[in-house]
Structures are given as structure tokens and as C-alpha cells.
Design an enzyme around this catalytic site. Structure first.
Site, PDB file in Angstrom:
ATOM      1  N   ASP A  65       1.527  -6.505  -4.590  1.00  0.00           N
ATOM      2  CA  ASP A  65       0.734  -6.554  -3.369  1.00  0.00           C
ATOM      3  C   ASP A  65       1.296  -7.750  -2.608  1.00  0.00           C
ATOM      4  O   ASP A  65       1.553  -8.804  -3.204  1.00  0.00           O
ATOM      5  CB  ASP A  65      -0.740  -6.778  -3.728  1.00  0.00           C
ATOM      6  N   SER A  66       1.497  -7.616  -1.313  1.00  0.00           N
ATOM      7  CA  SER A  66       2.220  -8.678  -0.602  1.00  0.00           C
ATOM      8  C   SER A  66       1.436  -9.988  -0.514  1.00  0.00           C
ATOM      9  O   SER A  66       1.981 -11.000  -0.071  1.00  0.00           O
ATOM     10  CB  SER A  66       2.653  -8.216   0.783  1.00  0.00           C
ATOM     11  N   SER A  67       0.190  -9.993  -0.965  1.00  0.00           N
ATOM     12  CA  SER A  67      -0.539 -11.264  -1.041  1.00  0.00           C
ATOM     13  C   SER A  67       0.113 -12.170  -2.087  1.00  0.00           C
ATOM     14  O   SER A  67      -0.114 -13.385  -2.100  1.00  0.00           O
ATOM     15  CB  SER A  67      -1.995 -11.022  -1.439  1.00  0.00           C
ATOM     16  N   THR A  69       2.777 -10.460  14.326  1.00  0.00           N
ATOM     17  CA  THR A  69       1.633 -10.963  13.590  1.00  0.00           C
ATOM     18  C   THR A  69       0.734  -9.770  13.257  1.00  0.00           C
ATOM     19  O   THR A  69       0.670  -8.821  14.027  1.00  0.00           O
ATOM     20  CB  THR A  69       0.917 -12.062  14.423  1.00  0.00           C
ATOM     21  N   THR A 114       0.812  -1.220   0.000  1.00  0.00           N
ATOM     22  CA  THR A 114       0.000   0.000   0.000  1.00  0.00           C
ATOM     23  C   THR A 114       0.843   1.266   0.000  1.00  0.00           C
ATOM     24  O   THR A 114       0.494   2.260  -0.639  1.00  0.00           O
ATOM     25  CB  THR A 114      -0.910   0.013   1.254  1.00  0.00           C
ATOM     26  N   THR A 138       0.231 -23.142  19.144  1.00  0.00           N
ATOM     27  CA  THR A 138      -1.090 -22.810  19.684  1.00  0.00           C
ATOM     28  C   THR A 138      -1.824 -21.814  18.784  1.00  0.00           C
ATOM     29  O   THR A 138      -1.212 -20.930  18.192  1.00  0.00           O
ATOM     30  CB  THR A 138      -1.014 -22.235  21.114  1.00  0.00           C
ATOM     31  N   GLN A 139      -3.149 -21.984  18.692  1.00  0.00           N
ATOM     32  CA  GLN A 139      -3.919 -20.996  17.923  1.00  0.00           C
ATOM     33  C   GLN A 139      -4.294 -19.793  18.792  1.00  0.00           C
ATOM     34  O   GLN A 139      -4.892 -18.838  18.295  1.00  0.00           O
ATOM     35  CB  GLN A 139      -5.143 -21.617  17.255  1.00  0.00           C
ATOM     36  N   CYS A 140      -3.905 -19.804  20.085  1.00  0.00           N
ATOM     37  CA  CYS A 140      -4.083 -18.601  20.914  1.00  0.00           C
ATOM     38  C   CYS A 140      -3.102 -17.551  20.414  1.00  0.00           C
ATOM     39  O   CYS A 140      -2.008 -17.882  19.950  1.00  0.00           O
ATOM     40  CB  CYS A 140      -3.733 -18.887  22.372  1.00  0.00           C
ATOM     41  N   ASP A 195       0.126  -7.106   4.616  1.00  0.00           N
ATOM     42  CA  ASP A 195      -0.615  -8.373   4.720  1.00  0.00           C
ATOM     43  C   ASP A 195       0.268  -9.573   5.059  1.00  0.00           C
ATOM     44  O   ASP A 195      -0.096 -10.400   5.889  1.00  0.00           O
ATOM     45  CB  ASP A 195      -1.383  -8.655   3.415  1.00  0.00           C
TER      46      ASP A 195
HETATM   47  N1  ASP Z   1      -2.693  -5.523   0.382  1.00  0.00           N
HETATM   48  C1  ASP Z   1      -1.603  -4.713   0.831  1.00  0.00           C
HETATM   49  C2  ASP Z   1      -0.334  -5.555   0.798  1.00  0.00           C
HETATM   50  O1  ASP Z   1      -0.098  -6.319   1.689  1.00  0.00           O
HETATM   51  C3  ASP Z   1      -1.852  -4.175   2.204  1.00  0.00           C
HETATM   52  C4  ASP Z   1      -0.757  -3.271   2.751  1.00  0.00           C
HETATM   53  O2  ASP Z   1       0.225  -2.967   2.123  1.00  0.00           O
HETATM   54  O3  ASP Z   1      -0.896  -2.836   3.887  1.00  0.00           O
HETATM   55  O4  ASP Z   1       0.423  -5.458  -0.131  1.00  0.00           O
END
Ligand code: ASP
Length: 342
Positions: free
Chosen positions: A59-61, A167, A15, A278-280, A92
Site C-alpha cells: 500500500d503506498s502509505s 497533488t 489499490t 504556500t498552504q494554498c 495515496d
Molecule cells: N491506499 C491505497 C494506496 O495508496 C490507495 C490507492 O491505491 O489508491 O496504496
């Protein structure tokens, strides 16, 4: 007189450097060097900054092990020339990337600080400028000619965290990250408050090494009441699967039913590594504390202790990539490599 710190800004996307597409209204990665020219504040910093960008910012996805290797290569190629590195990255998957790079960069003696923002740098109310400027300032800190920080960190909204302890917890707030099991390394207010006793310290002048081999024949299974035998058996029989992060309940607890334990036992006996995380969001796995984790311990499930899922999955890929042998693997995973677990 001491020369100025030299900082390399590595732009991967996110972003921070995005612009709205005129037609769709969706945010997409933009040519960051042009945007940088619009931040005159950077010239006031007491350091020399150079930038390098992914050819196609993402985009980091879309982040993956090949792109982690690309970041690692940029750092490796420029390691001798620069005093510190700031990696601009989407929020992300930033915790995954910071964790992965922490394992890939062994004996790091310089700062590598990941940062990004929730609003683009061109936006009036952006959080990008503070994040970027302070990340660069922290990366430039030196004492007696040596970098103050010598680990992979993440800086966001007035806090510097150990990267592999973080996280992402919020998709809207500027305060998007937390480090549930390790305190903040630096707090930024009127002054920078350095909690130096928490910094990662290299034992001596060990040779810097870069490990780019990651094995992604791995999976994460999150436990939920109702998980059934057919589903679990199908996952465990995926060809070439080498390791699993099992996200369990509380202090590492899971069902005690025979089918469940038997499936895991068979998989472990065939050489699959199963790590209990753990998922906590905070706290630690402690197999044997409850009856519901005793069997897991007995069949050889590995303890992830207080590690995050992000650090666990990247550590798993890293250790598999190192071809750590079966008998050594449990020991290696349960040992802290870069301060990622207690
Ligand atoms: N979708 C964006 C990414 O991870 C969100 C961000 O940059 O905060 O690339």
C-alpha cells in the site's frame, strides 16, 4: 518498418492490484501478474509489454526513500532495453513518488508514467483499465523513432500531468489528482490531445544519471494560528535536522512576532534550510509582497515559489542527498530542476 515500442510495467502495489481479505474485508496488495492475465485488452495494444513487480507489493502509505531507490534501480537497469516505463502505484503517495523520481532521474529521455486506480482492477466498475491502458499508450508514443514524452508524469482519469506538479485531492472520486500550477500535458477523449508545447524537452543528448541518495532528516511544519514557541523550538532543535518545509499562509506569509522570526533566524544561522511553501492549493509564494513575509526574506528563508509540498519535500531530500553546499543551496532550490516550479 518501425519496431513496436517496448514498455516495462513496474508494479509496486496500490489499490489497482488489491483484493479484499476474506476475513477482515480490508483491501490488500495481491500478486499482480495473475491479475494481468485477466486483462485481454492489453494484447490489443500496439506495443510489447513486460512486467516486473516488487517482491512484496505495498500500500503506498508504506512508500519511502529506499523504495524510491528500488524503482529508480529497476528503471536504470532496464533503461537501454525499454522505450518507456509505466509505474503502477497506490494513489495515496503517488504525487510524492512521481516528484521524488523526477529529481532522481536526471536527463531522462524516456517516459516514466505513474498510474493506479481508486478501485481494484478486478472490480466491475473499476477505473484501473482506462488508467492502465491509456498510460501504456501514452508511454508508447514515438515520433521519428524518439519517445514523445521524456519526463516523469502521472496519468489518472483522462489526464496526463507533469508528476512533480500534482497533488492528490480526493479519496473517493475517480478524478483524484490535480495539477494546480501547471496545465495538463495530455487530455484523453475520443482522441489523445497532446499539449506538446508544455512537454519537458531535454536540451541535447545529455547522459542519463540516477541519483539514489536522499536525506530524510527533514520535516514539514504547517502554520496555524496559535502555533507556539515551545512547539516550534522543539522541532527546530531536533538533532541532525537539516531542512524544513514551512507551509505558510497565502503568498508566503507568517506571524511577525519576534519569538517566531528569532527562532527561524537562529536555525538558519546554524545551517538549517527553511523553505517557504504556500498552504494554498494554487498560486505562488512571493516574499516581500506583504509585510508579513518581509522578515522571512531578510533572514534567508528560501522561496518555494509555486512548488507543491510533495515536490518541495522530495526536492529538499534530493538536494541534501547531493550534499549541495550551504551557500549554493538557496540558489539550487530556487531554480527549477525538472519543471517543478515556475
Ligand atoms: N491506499 C491505497 C494506496 O495508496 C490507495 C490507492 O491505491 O489508491 O496504496
Amino acid at each position: 518498418m518501425l519496431s513496436k515500442s517496448k514498455i516495462l510495467l513496474i508494479y509496486t502495489g496500490g489499490t489497482i492490484g488489491m483484493k479484499k481479505d476474506f476475513e477482515t474485508g480490508a483491501l490488500r496488495a495481491f500478486n499482480f501478474s495473475k491479475l494481468l492475465q485477466r486483462i485481454p485488452e492489453l494484447k490489443q495494444l500496439d506495443c510489447d509489454i513486460e512486467t516486473i513487480s516488487f517482491e512484496k507489493p505495498i500500500d503506498s502509505s508504506n512508500m519511502n526513500p529506499e523504495k524510491w531507490a528500488k524503482i529508480a534501480t529497476i528503471i536504470e537497469d532496464n533503461y537501454a532495453i525499454f522505450d518507456g516505463f509505466v509505474v503502477l502505484h497506490g494513489s495515496d503517495t503517488m504525487s510524492y513518488s512521481a516528484s521524488a523520481l523526477s529529481f532522481m532521474l536526471e536527463n531522462l529521455a524516456k517516459p516514466v508514467i505513474f498510474t493506479g486506480s481508486q478501485l481494484p482492477i478486478g472490480d466491475l466498475r473499476t477505473d484501473a483499465k482506462e488508467n492502465l491502458i491509456t498510460a501504456i499508450q501514452i508511454a508508447s508514443l514515438r515520433e521519428k523513432g524518439k519517445p514523445v514524452i521524456s519526463e516523469v508524469c502521472l496519468y489518472f482519469e483522462y489526464k496526463l500531468y507533469r508528476g512533480n506538479r500534482t497533488t492528490k485531492i480526493n479519496a473517493e472520486h475517480f478524478n483524484a489528482f490535480t495539477s494546480p500550477n501547471y496545465p495538463d500535458l495530455v487530455e484523453s477523449g475520443v482522441h489523445l490531445k497532446l499539449n506538446s508545447e508544455l512537454f519537458w524537452a531535454l536540451s541535447s543528448n545529455l547522459q542519463f544519471k540516477v541519483h539514489k541518495n536522499l536525506d530524510n532528516n527533514v520535516a514539514i511544519i504547517k502554520m496555524f494560528p496559535g502555533i507556539n514557541e515551545v512547539v516550534l523550538a522543539a522541532i527546530l532543535s531536533i538533532p541532525n535536522l537539516k531542512g524544513i518545509i514551512l507551509e505558510t499562509y497565502g503568498a508566503g506569509n507568517a506571524p511577525t512576532e519576534d519569538w517566531f522570526i528569532n527562532l527561524l533566524k537562529e536555525a538558519i544561522n546554524k545551517g538549517l534550510h527553511i523553505i517557504n511553501v504556500t498552504q494554498c492549493s494554487a498560486g505562488s509564494v512571493n516574499m516581500g509582497q506583504y509585510e508579513t513575509s518581509t522578515a522571512l526574506k531578510e533572514i534567508g528563508v528560501i522561496s518555494g515559489k509555486d512548488i507543491t509540498t510533495e515536490a518541495a519535500i522530495t526536492k529538499l531530500m534530493h538536494l541534501l542527498g547531493q550534499e549541495t553546499s550551504g551557500s549554493e543551496f538557496k540558489n539550487a532550490f530556487e531554480t527549477s530542476l525538472r519543471g517543478e516550479m515556475a
